[in-house]
Design an enzyme around this catalytic site. Structure first.
Site, PDB file in Angstrom:
ATOM      1  N   GLU A  79       3.785 -11.530  18.651  1.00 31.08           N
ATOM      2  CA  GLU A  79       5.128 -11.279  19.043  1.00 31.08           C
ATOM      3  C   GLU A  79       5.313  -9.942  19.225  1.00 31.08           C
ATOM      4  O   GLU A  79       6.643  -9.451  19.489  1.00 31.08           O
ATOM      5  CB  GLU A  79       6.134 -11.787  17.666  1.00 31.08           C
ATOM      6  CG  GLU A  79       5.563 -11.258  16.374  1.00 31.08           C
ATOM      7  CD  GLU A  79       6.496 -11.736  15.232  1.00 31.08           C
ATOM      8  OE1 GLU A  79       7.853 -11.582  15.171  1.00 31.08           O
ATOM      9  OE2 GLU A  79       5.932 -11.988  14.169  1.00 31.08           O
ATOM     10  N   CYS A 111       5.648 -14.905  12.940  1.00 33.28           N
ATOM     11  CA  CYS A 111       4.422 -14.799  12.294  1.00 33.28           C
ATOM     12  C   CYS A 111       3.541 -16.156  12.038  1.00 33.28           C
ATOM     13  O   CYS A 111       2.388 -16.210  11.718  1.00 33.28           O
ATOM     14  CB  CYS A 111       4.758 -14.300  10.830  1.00 33.28           C
ATOM     15  SG  CYS A 111       5.568 -12.535  10.734  1.00 33.28           S
ATOM     16  N   THR A 152       8.498  -2.082   5.434  1.00 35.41           N
ATOM     17  CA  THR A 152       7.603  -3.383   5.732  1.00 35.41           C
ATOM     18  C   THR A 152       6.948  -3.424   7.103  1.00 35.41           C
ATOM     19  O   THR A 152       6.751  -4.434   7.537  1.00 35.41           O
ATOM     20  CB  THR A 152       8.428  -4.653   5.496  1.00 35.41           C
ATOM     21  OG1 THR A 152       9.541  -4.751   6.296  1.00 35.41           O
ATOM     22  CG2 THR A 152       9.049  -4.678   3.989  1.00 35.41           C
ATOM     23  N   SER A 201      16.010 -14.105   5.073  1.00 33.55           N
ATOM     24  CA  SER A 201      14.665 -13.987   5.523  1.00 33.55           C
ATOM     25  C   SER A 201      13.688 -14.452   4.081  1.00 33.55           C
ATOM     26  O   SER A 201      12.829 -15.280   4.291  1.00 33.55           O
ATOM     27  CB  SER A 201      14.027 -13.264   6.370  1.00 33.55           C
ATOM     28  OG  SER A 201      14.059 -12.040   5.300  1.00 33.55           O
ATOM     29  N   HIS A 233       1.450 -15.756   3.693  1.00 34.73           N
ATOM     30  CA  HIS A 233       1.732 -14.883   4.731  1.00 34.73           C
ATOM     31  C   HIS A 233       2.312 -13.907   3.926  1.00 34.73           C
ATOM     32  O   HIS A 233       3.074 -13.942   3.040  1.00 34.73           O
ATOM     33  CB  HIS A 233       3.053 -15.434   5.574  1.00 34.73           C
ATOM     34  CG  HIS A 233       3.598 -14.541   6.443  1.00 34.73           C
ATOM     35  ND1 HIS A 233       2.958 -13.537   7.334  1.00 34.73           N
ATOM     36  CD2 HIS A 233       5.002 -14.173   6.503  1.00 34.73           C
ATOM     37  CE1 HIS A 233       3.951 -12.518   7.769  1.00 34.73           C
ATOM     38  NE2 HIS A 233       5.416 -12.897   7.139  1.00 34.73           N
ATOM     39  N   LYS A 242       6.687 -13.658  -4.928  1.00 40.53           N
ATOM     40  CA  LYS A 242       8.057 -14.369  -5.354  1.00 40.53           C
ATOM     41  C   LYS A 242       7.975 -15.857  -5.171  1.00 40.53           C
ATOM     42  O   LYS A 242       8.629 -16.569  -5.897  1.00 40.53           O
ATOM     43  CB  LYS A 242       9.377 -13.784  -4.541  1.00 40.53           C
ATOM     44  CG  LYS A 242       9.833 -12.394  -4.852  1.00 40.53           C
ATOM     45  CD  LYS A 242      10.907 -11.975  -4.187  1.00 40.53           C
ATOM     46  CE  LYS A 242      11.106 -10.553  -4.098  1.00 40.53           C
ATOM     47  NZ  LYS A 242      12.490 -10.314  -3.487  1.00 40.53           N
ATOM     48  N   ASN A 275       2.756  -5.195   7.119  1.00 43.39           N
ATOM     49  CA  ASN A 275       2.839  -6.361   7.553  1.00 43.39           C
ATOM     50  C   ASN A 275       2.143  -6.533   9.195  1.00 43.39           C
ATOM     51  O   ASN A 275       2.324  -5.447   9.839  1.00 43.39           O
ATOM     52  CB  ASN A 275       4.325  -6.801   8.101  1.00 43.39           C
ATOM     53  CG  ASN A 275       4.597  -8.304   8.406  1.00 43.39           C
ATOM     54  OD1 ASN A 275       3.562  -9.146   8.374  1.00 43.39           O
ATOM     55  ND2 ASN A 275       5.857  -8.663   8.424  1.00 43.39           N
ATOM     56  N   SER A 308       9.426 -16.504  10.873  1.00 40.77           N
ATOM     57  CA  SER A 308      10.606 -16.598  10.903  1.00 40.77           C
ATOM     58  C   SER A 308      11.204 -17.609  12.020  1.00 40.77           C
ATOM     59  O   SER A 308      10.670 -17.653  13.133  1.00 40.77           O
ATOM     60  CB  SER A 308      11.264 -15.265  10.763  1.00 40.77           C
ATOM     61  OG  SER A 308      11.259 -14.528   9.894  1.00 40.77           O
TER      62      SER A 308
HETATM   63  P1  HMG Z   1      16.043  -3.758   0.707  1.00 37.72           P
HETATM   64  O1  HMG Z   1      17.647  -3.969   0.948  1.00 37.72           O
HETATM   65  O2  HMG Z   1      15.830  -2.300   1.300  1.00 37.72           O
HETATM   66  O3  HMG Z   1      15.550  -3.800  -0.703  1.00 37.72           O
HETATM   67  O4  HMG Z   1      15.378  -4.818   1.518  1.00 37.72           O
HETATM   68  P2  HMG Z   1      16.120  -4.439  -1.728  1.00 37.72           P
HETATM   69  O5  HMG Z   1      17.491  -3.449  -2.334  1.00 37.72           O
HETATM   70  O6  HMG Z   1      16.347  -5.961  -1.871  1.00 37.72           O
HETATM   71  O7  HMG Z   1      14.975  -3.993  -2.893  1.00 37.72           O
HETATM   72  C1  HMG Z   1      13.646  -4.675  -2.836  1.00 37.72           C
HETATM   73  C2  HMG Z   1      13.121  -4.854  -4.222  1.00 37.72           C
HETATM   74  O8  HMG Z   1      12.925  -3.518  -4.732  1.00 37.72           O
HETATM   75  C3  HMG Z   1      14.087  -5.536  -5.254  1.00 37.72           C
HETATM   76  O9  HMG Z   1      13.280  -6.390  -6.135  1.00 37.72           O
HETATM   77  C4  HMG Z   1      14.478  -4.538  -6.003  1.00 37.72           C
HETATM   78  O10 HMG Z   1      15.037  -4.795  -7.506  1.00 37.72           O
HETATM   79  C5  HMG Z   1      13.419  -3.563  -6.098  1.00 37.72           C
HETATM   80  P3  HMG Z   1      13.552  -8.043  -5.958  1.00 37.72           P
HETATM   81  O11 HMG Z   1      14.850  -8.230  -6.635  1.00 37.72           O
HETATM   82  O12 HMG Z   1      13.684  -8.656  -4.618  1.00 37.72           O
HETATM   83  O13 HMG Z   1      12.281  -8.576  -6.868  1.00 37.72           O
HETATM   84  N1  HMG Z   1      13.775  -2.235  -6.413  1.00 37.72           N
HETATM   85  C6  HMG Z   1      12.863  -1.475  -7.311  1.00 37.72           C
HETATM   86  N2  HMG Z   1      11.826  -1.881  -8.070  1.00 37.72           N
HETATM   87  C7  HMG Z   1      11.460  -0.746  -9.030  1.00 37.72           C
HETATM   88  N3  HMG Z   1      11.945   0.394  -8.984  1.00 37.72           N
HETATM   89  C8  HMG Z   1      13.195   0.797  -8.331  1.00 37.72           C
HETATM   90  C9  HMG Z   1      13.509  -0.125  -7.409  1.00 37.72           C
HETATM   91  N4  HMG Z   1      14.517   0.005  -6.682  1.00 37.72           N
HETATM   92  C10 HMG Z   1      14.755  -1.419  -5.923  1.00 37.72           C
HETATM   93  N5  HMG Z   1      13.330   1.800  -8.427  1.00 37.72           N
HETATM   94  C11 HMG Z   1      13.797  -6.440   2.576  1.00 37.72           C
HETATM   95  C12 HMG Z   1      14.136  -5.358   1.515  1.00 37.72           C
HETATM   96  C13 HMG Z   1      12.580  -6.933   2.196  1.00 37.72           C
HETATM   97  C14 HMG Z   1      14.902  -7.464   2.886  1.00 37.72           C
HETATM   98  C15 HMG Z   1      13.659  -5.362   3.877  1.00 37.72           C
HETATM   99  O14 HMG Z   1      12.620  -4.373   3.811  1.00 37.72           O
HETATM  100  C16 HMG Z   1      13.502  -6.002   5.102  1.00 37.72           C
HETATM  101  O15 HMG Z   1      14.293  -6.701   5.807  1.00 37.72           O
HETATM  102  N6  HMG Z   1      12.249  -6.434   5.636  1.00 37.72           N
HETATM  103  C17 HMG Z   1      12.017  -7.007   6.677  1.00 37.72           C
HETATM  104  C18 HMG Z   1      12.273  -8.700   6.523  1.00 37.72           C
HETATM  105  C19 HMG Z   1      11.144  -9.277   5.684  1.00 37.72           C
HETATM  106  O16 HMG Z   1      10.098  -8.880   5.381  1.00 37.72           O
HETATM  107  N7  HMG Z   1      11.449 -10.535   5.180  1.00 37.72           N
HETATM  108  C20 HMG Z   1      10.415 -11.227   4.505  1.00 37.72           C
HETATM  109  C21 HMG Z   1      10.431 -12.896   4.655  1.00 37.72           C
HETATM  110  S1  HMG Z   1      10.453 -13.090   6.351  1.00 37.72           S
HETATM  111  C22 HMG Z   1       8.974 -13.349   6.940  1.00 37.72           C
HETATM  112  O17 HMG Z   1       8.161 -13.138   6.181  1.00 37.72           O
HETATM  113  C23 HMG Z   1       8.659 -13.339   8.466  1.00 37.72           C
HETATM  114  C24 HMG Z   1       8.291 -11.794   9.077  1.00 37.72           C
HETATM  115  O18 HMG Z   1       6.787 -11.549   8.804  1.00 37.72           O
HETATM  116  C25 HMG Z   1       8.593 -12.027  10.552  1.00 37.72           C
HETATM  117  C26 HMG Z   1       7.885 -13.003  11.246  1.00 37.72           C
HETATM  118  O19 HMG Z   1       8.019 -13.942  10.954  1.00 37.72           O
HETATM  119  O20 HMG Z   1       7.553 -12.705  12.540  1.00 37.72           O
HETATM  120  C27 HMG Z   1       9.269 -10.936   8.632  1.00 37.72           C
END
Ligand code: HMG
Length: 384
Positions: A79, A111, A152, A201, A233, A242, A275, A308
């Protein structure tokens, strides 16, 4: 006759950053990245290292002269394409020296593309058992500096040789596919970075896994006990966990511990790379095979692919008798150990230094298969 993965390897660019350094630079608690996201390091590339650079290195690890004479299909899943028309696999075919009477093309569905390539290859070899198919999943995962997706990111490729009577993993005919039209992550034409609804996502990924898992149980009659390991993945290493936890609720403590221990083995490389988009599931598979000491020939491994948009697929393979010597743990460990750690300032500089293919020029990156020159928008690659 069985069909499946005969050889498999990955390549990552020669730079990385430490997630503690990134956390400090972004004024975030490092535990958020190490524990909350589950990432320790992140692969970073220079502008002279692209998806073709990564793909060529990854494929070189696994191909023999005999393979180059036999491969009749070259599939690149990405991609991070560098051309809207011409497939990266055509360039890869030349750089690798594959015999000319071959089919070469590029495929896309976020992906999920690597799995689409693998399944095409499996079907082709099933019909033509003497054929060999090269499938390379290669990407640069970027969301932008200071963005929520920044921790990520990642970059690199996974190459797989698909043959009859494979020596590593034979693929079963138990695939469960799922398509849902959802905008959780997408990149409209002309956009440098994807648009992402992070929470959606995450939610869609978990729901998709639960759906294909339940359908697998209904359709194929398998339970968790039928799998020695599950590979996911891995957009970031906490994500697969999760989804896995969502199906473990009713399992015994021993069953949970068994499958979670294999999950930890499957994310060892991803924790240090990030990733790979299309290659992430297969990086997880390599990590599992190269770190697990309890797996043995005949074991069934389940694979969950997620792209996605969203397309998912759950399928399985059996480890082949005598698979161990065909893995490349030493090559992969050396590759990771030899990388250069960048400061966050150096990473940001590389990130902002974008390749402009509208300007002709030469480049002094002397690493193998890096871009040596741009002429009339065409990239030349350093082959010595
Ligand atoms: P965010 O808003 O920065 O993070 O986005 P958050 O506030 O949701 O925190 C993440 C986790 O850290 C949470 O844990 C917090 O509690 C924890 P969870 O509740 O999720 O278990 N946390 C802590 N833990 C320990 N000590 C601390 C602390 N503070 C917070 N002090 C997000 C996170 C992944 C959404 C962001 O990075 C993002 O948008 N990433 C890109 C999208 C993505 O990877 N999505 C995954 C599913 S989609 C997919 O897999 C397809 C993809 O590969 C693309 C494709 O298909 O081409 C992405």
């Amino acid at each position: 006759m069985t069909v499946g993965i005969d050889r498999i390897s990955f390549f990552v660019p020669p730079y990385f950053i430490d997630m503690t350094d990134l956390a400090h630079a972004r004024d975030v608690d490092p535990n958020k990245f190490h524990i909350g996201i589950g990432q320790d390091q992140m692969a970073v590339n220079a502008k002279t290292q692209d998806i073709i650079t990564f793909a060529t290195h990854a494929a070189k690890h696994i191909l023999t002269e005999e393979d180059l004479e036999t491969i009749d299909t070259v599939i690149v899943a990405t991609e991070s394409g560098i051309d809207e028309s011409k497939a990266a696999s055509v360039v890869l075919h030349r750089l690798l020296g594959i015999q000319p009477f071959a089919r070469s093309f590029e495929i896309k569905e976020a992906c999920y593309g690597g799995t689409a390539g693998l399944q095409f290859a499996k079907n082709h070899v099933t019909l033509h058992p003497k054929s060999k198919v090269l499938v390379v999943a290669t990407d640069i995962a970027r969301y932008g500096l200071n963005s929520a997706g920044e921790p990520t990111q990642g970059a690199g490729a996974v190459a797989m040789l698909i043959t009859a009577n494979p020596r590593v993993l034979s693929l079963n005919d138990d695939n469960v596919m799922l398509t849902q039209d959802i905008y959780d992550f997408w990149r409209p034409v002309g956009h440098d970075y994807p648009l992402v609804d992070g929470p959606l996502s995450n939610e869609t990924y978990i729901n998709a896994f639960q759906k294909v898992w339940q359908e697998n149980t209904r359709r194929n009659g398998y339970t968790l006990a039928d799998y020695q390991a599950l590979a996911f993945h891995i957009p970031y290493t906490k994500m697969g966990k999760k989804a896995l936890l969502a199906i473990l609720e009713n399992e015994t403590e021993d069953e949970q511990a068994r499958i979670l221990a294999r999950y930890e083995e499957s994310i060892a490389y991803s924790r240090r790379i990030g990733n790979l988009y299309t290659g992430s599931l297969y990086l997880g598979l390599i990590s599992l095979l190269e770190h697990a000491t309890s797996l043995k020939a005949g074991d069934r491994i389940g694979l969950f692919s997620y792209g996605s948009g969203a397309v998912s697929e759950f399928f399985s393979g059996h480890l082949v008798e005598g698979y161990e010597p065909y893995l490349l743990a030493d090559v992969h460990t050396a590759l990771l150990e030899q990388r250069v750690k960048l400061s966050i300032e150096a990473y940001e500089e590389l990130f902002n230094d974008k390749l402009d293919t509208t300007i002709d020029g030469t480049f002094d990156d002397d690493t193998l298969f890096s871009i040596s020159e741009i002429q009339h928008t065409i990239r030349s690659y350093r082959t010595k």
